[in-house]
Design an enzyme around this catalytic site. Structure first.
Site, PDB file in Angstrom:
ATOM      1  N   SER A  23      54.462  39.209  23.239  1.00 35.28           N
ATOM      2  CA  SER A  23      53.772  39.859  24.373  1.00 35.28           C
ATOM      3  C   SER A  23      54.099  41.345  24.466  1.00 35.28           C
ATOM      4  CB  SER A  23      54.152  39.162  25.683  1.00 35.28           C
ATOM      5  OG  SER A  23      55.553  39.089  25.812  1.00 35.28           O
ATOM      6  N   ASN A 110      62.376  33.727  32.417  1.00 37.08           N
ATOM      7  CA  ASN A 110      61.384  33.239  33.382  1.00 37.08           C
ATOM      8  C   ASN A 110      61.504  33.949  34.737  1.00 37.08           C
ATOM      9  OD1 ASN A 110      60.784  31.565  31.309  1.00 37.08           O
ATOM     10  ND2 ASN A 110      61.467  29.666  32.295  1.00 37.08           N
ATOM     11  N   THR A 155      16.477  46.878  56.282  1.00 41.96           N
ATOM     12  CA  THR A 155      16.784  45.464  56.024  1.00 41.96           C
ATOM     13  C   THR A 155      15.778  45.055  54.961  1.00 41.96           C
ATOM     14  OG1 THR A 155      15.266  44.662  57.719  1.00 41.96           O
ATOM     15  CG2 THR A 155      17.538  44.986  58.417  1.00 41.96           C
ATOM     16  N   HIS A 156      16.166  44.213  54.048  1.00 44.25           N
ATOM     17  CA  HIS A 156      15.307  43.820  52.904  1.00 44.25           C
ATOM     18  C   HIS A 156      14.867  45.045  52.099  1.00 44.25           C
ATOM     19  CE1 HIS A 156      14.899  39.968  55.119  1.00 44.25           C
ATOM     20  NE2 HIS A 156      14.738  40.744  56.168  1.00 44.25           N
ATOM     21  N   SER A 277      20.617  63.205  29.386  1.00 38.42           N
ATOM     22  CA  SER A 277      20.065  62.309  28.369  1.00 38.42           C
ATOM     23  C   SER A 277      19.980  63.075  27.051  1.00 38.42           C
ATOM     24  CB  SER A 277      18.672  61.851  28.808  1.00 38.42           C
ATOM     25  OG  SER A 277      17.908  61.485  27.688  1.00 38.42           O
ATOM     26  N   LYS A 283      16.548  64.827  32.574  1.00 36.81           N
ATOM     27  CA  LYS A 283      17.347  63.779  33.208  1.00 36.81           C
ATOM     28  C   LYS A 283      18.701  64.252  33.730  1.00 36.81           C
ATOM     29  CE  LYS A 283      16.041  59.632  32.962  1.00 36.81           C
ATOM     30  NZ  LYS A 283      16.366  58.531  32.621  1.00 36.81           N
ATOM     31  N   ASN A 285      21.563  61.816  35.246  1.00 31.71           N
ATOM     32  CA  ASN A 285      21.771  60.398  35.540  1.00 31.71           C
ATOM     33  C   ASN A 285      23.040  60.125  36.347  1.00 31.71           C
ATOM     34  OD1 ASN A 285      19.465  59.729  34.058  1.00 31.71           O
ATOM     35  ND2 ASN A 285      20.633  59.629  32.140  1.00 31.71           N
ATOM     36  N   GLU A 290      26.776  53.983  38.237  1.00 27.43           N
ATOM     37  CA  GLU A 290      26.369  52.807  37.453  1.00 27.43           C
ATOM     38  C   GLU A 290      27.574  52.139  36.786  1.00 27.43           C
ATOM     39  OE1 GLU A 290      23.247  54.108  34.800  1.00 27.43           O
ATOM     40  OE2 GLU A 290      22.083  54.883  36.455  1.00 27.43           O
ATOM     41  N   TYR A 317      57.827  27.061  34.883  1.00 26.09           N
ATOM     42  CA  TYR A 317      57.237  28.051  33.979  1.00 26.09           C
ATOM     43  C   TYR A 317      56.617  27.370  32.761  1.00 26.09           C
ATOM     44  CZ  TYR A 317      56.575  31.878  30.725  1.00 26.09           C
ATOM     45  OH  TYR A 317      56.011  32.761  29.853  1.00 26.09           O
ATOM     46  N   GLN A 322      52.006  33.733  30.578  1.00 23.91           N
ATOM     47  CA  GLN A 322      52.031  35.040  29.916  1.00 23.91           C
ATOM     48  C   GLN A 322      50.651  35.694  29.990  1.00 23.91           C
ATOM     49  OE1 GLN A 322      54.512  35.739  26.346  1.00 23.91           O
ATOM     50  NE2 GLN A 322      52.595  35.906  25.232  1.00 23.91           N
ATOM     51  N   LYS A 325      48.943  38.824  32.452  1.00 33.88           N
ATOM     52  CA  LYS A 325      49.147  40.278  32.396  1.00 33.88           C
ATOM     53  C   LYS A 325      47.958  41.126  31.972  1.00 33.88           C
ATOM     54  CE  LYS A 325      53.946  39.362  31.523  1.00 33.88           C
ATOM     55  NZ  LYS A 325      53.641  37.894  31.543  1.00 33.88           N
TER      56      LYS A 325
HETATM   57  N1  ARG Z   1      56.554  36.895  27.664  1.00 36.12           N
HETATM   58  C1  ARG Z   1      56.818  35.879  28.621  1.00 36.12           C
HETATM   59  C2  ARG Z   1      55.796  35.956  29.739  1.00 36.12           C
HETATM   60  O1  ARG Z   1      55.194  36.963  29.860  1.00 36.12           O
HETATM   61  C3  ARG Z   1      58.177  36.046  29.160  1.00 36.12           C
HETATM   62  C4  ARG Z   1      58.809  34.776  29.606  1.00 36.12           C
HETATM   63  C5  ARG Z   1      59.145  33.955  28.437  1.00 36.12           C
HETATM   64  N2  ARG Z   1      59.790  32.788  28.813  1.00 36.12           N
HETATM   65  C6  ARG Z   1      59.877  31.749  27.968  1.00 36.12           C
HETATM   66  N3  ARG Z   1      60.479  30.724  28.410  1.00 36.12           N
HETATM   67  N4  ARG Z   1      59.296  31.774  26.821  1.00 36.12           N
HETATM   68  O2  ARG Z   1      55.600  35.029  30.483  1.00 36.12           O
END
Ligand code: ARG
Length: 463
Positions: A23, A110, A155-156, A277, A283, A285, A290, A317, A322, A325
């Site tokens: 990760s 964890n 409205t509408h 454009s 143009k 824009n 958007e 956990y 993971q 993120k």
């Molecule tokens: N990279 C893991 C995560 O983002 C960290 C925790 C890892 N824990 C484990 N027991 N493998 O969740």
């Protein structure tokens, strides 16, 4: 491959497995939070007599050095490590030797990752609040400026009744005030520290969880170690709040795009916030609006992703988590960018007051008021509705507005009309008469603007 857990294994991890599992490419985003968490942990370990003060000082110095080197670019966070936690620990041991091996005492990745993610999102909530506040301040100024800028209310997407631009902006003011409040609520609810929960069942070391919570600015420690390591509710709540912010920004963008079109010309976006454009020289824009509208889908996607990821995970956990993120980080960066750009865009756009006013006049937005005039002169509302319907039809045929009809023409359709009809259906009167709180009349608008001022003052002072 630099891993923290080789002891039990007899074989090297397959490279594809390693890559799939790692990760570091994204959790390096919270390298700072990871080290802050570790420093608090180490201070607590020493205070609780689990490591010595010398060990503590060595470790703290080591981590500070790593942090400084990462910030200066001297030390690169490389993919040679599985995750940011391994990166820090390995570098620490390399720098200070055996004392570094004590950093992870009484801790699991964890609770460590649960803490890092909380610290990171908590910091970003503060940044998001700042950006929403900037937008609110711009809206408040625009409201003050446009109390007398008449425009049609829709409205509408059909012209309905006259309002003012201040009133229209005021609607968004309310939405973003709620968004601000939601961010505050999430902050308060999430602000408990998971550190010290271990892998899932706490630890046998006499950790002082109150101390780490306090050192890291939390209200206190979380109260269940299994929940602590597997709770991502705050991520879901934040993505929910950010989705709502984007939904508001997207609606607003849609209106700006329409208003900025050649057909409407209610506003003109500043050159600095428009694009051209490659083929059509004429143009200009509204790409920013958007893109904000388009990026809304991206943030909703992140919300759906985390909800789906979390739905089948047993306690406590699991590695699925993971996946909390990448999309979250992307969504936070997206929303921050959209808020900043949108604020700049509306701050710099030109409002074509006369076009707005002319549009309000030409769309029979005062028809309800003409009917009310008749009602005030004793005509039952249903009959008044019918009479004004005839007036409108007559005007459409003659391509004029109600204000352009002569009194003779009025009287031909209903003898109840007198000269004072013109004043009764003028835009100014139509708006001014709407004085209930929350309505566009000047008196109530000014009251609301004053209340907003007080509210903004409160949040400015952080209360
Ligand atoms: N990279 C893991 C995560 O983002 C960290 C925790 C890892 N824990 C484990 N027991 N493998 O969740």
């Amino acid at each position: 491959m630099a891993q923290l857990w080789g002891g039990r294994f007899t074989k090297e991890t397959d490279q594809l497995v390693y890559n799939f599992n790692a990760s570091i490419s994204f959790d390096q985003k919270f390298y700072r939070e990871d080290m802050e968490g570790s420093m608090a942990h180490v201070k607590m370990l020493a205070a609780s007599g689990i490591i010595t003060e010398e060990e503590r000082d060595k470790i703290l110095k080591g981590i500070e050095g790593i942090l400084a080197d990462v910030e200066s670019g001297e030390l690169e966070i490389s993919s040679e490590y599985e995750d940011i936690h391994s990166f820090v620990e390995a570098n620490l041991i390399e720098r200070i030797g055996d004392a570094g091996k004590k950093l992870h005492t009484g801790r699991s990745r964890n609770d460590q990752v649960a803490l890092d993610m909380k610290l990171y999102t908590r910091k970003e909530i503060v940044n998001l609040k700042g950006l929403v506040k900037d937008l609110l301040l711009v809206l408040q100024n625009l409201m003050k400026e446009h109390v007398d800028t008449f425009m049609p209310g829709f409205t509408h997407l059909q012209k309905a009744q006259p309002i003012t631009l201040a009133h229209h902006f005021g609607a968004y003011m309310e939405m973003f005030k709620r968004d601000y409040g939601r961010l505050c609520d999430i902050y308060d609810r999430m602000n408990y520290c998971p550190l010290g929960s271990g892998a899932l069942a706490g630890t046998t070391y006499p950790l002082d969880r109150n101390m780490t919570a306090e050192l890291l600015g939390f209200k206190g420690p979380t109260l269940n170690s299994m929940d602590s390591v597997s709770d991502r509710d705050y991520v879901i709540e934040l993505l929910g709040a950010m989705s709502t912010i984007m939904m508001h920004l997207s609606r607003f963008s849609e209106e700006i795009i329409i208003w900025n079109s050649n057909e409407y010309r209610f506003v003109e976006l500043d050159d600095a916030y428009s694009t051209g454009s490659s083929i059509m020289p004429q143009k200009k824009n509204p790409d920013i609006a958007e893109l904000v509208r388009g990026k809304t889908g991206r943030v909703y996607g992140a919300l759906m992703q985390i909800l789906t990821t979390m739905k089948g995970i047993p306690l406590a956990y699991n590695k699925d988590m993971q996946e909390d993120k990448e999309f979250t980080f992307d969504a936070i960066d997206t929303v921050k960018g959209c808020l900043a750009l949108f604020t700049g865009m509306i701050k710099t756009m030109t409002v074509n007051k006369d076009v707005m006013e002319c549009s309000a006049k030409n769309g029979f937005t005062n028809a309800t008021d003409a009917a009310d005039y008749l009602v005030n002169h004793g005509v039952p509302f249903r009959d008044a509705h019918g009479i004004v319907g005839q007036l409108v039809l007559y005007c459409i045929e003659k391509r004029i507005s109600l204000d352009d009809m002569t009194i003779e023409e009025y009287k031909r359709i209903s003898p109840v009309f007198e000269e004072d009809i013109y004043d009764a259906i003028s835009l100014k009167t139509c708006v001014e008469k709407r004085e209930t709180i929350g309505a566009p009349g000047r008196a109530s608008m000014e009251q609301v603007i004053a209340m907003n001022e007080e509210w903004l003052d409160h949040i400015e002072r952080g209360v």
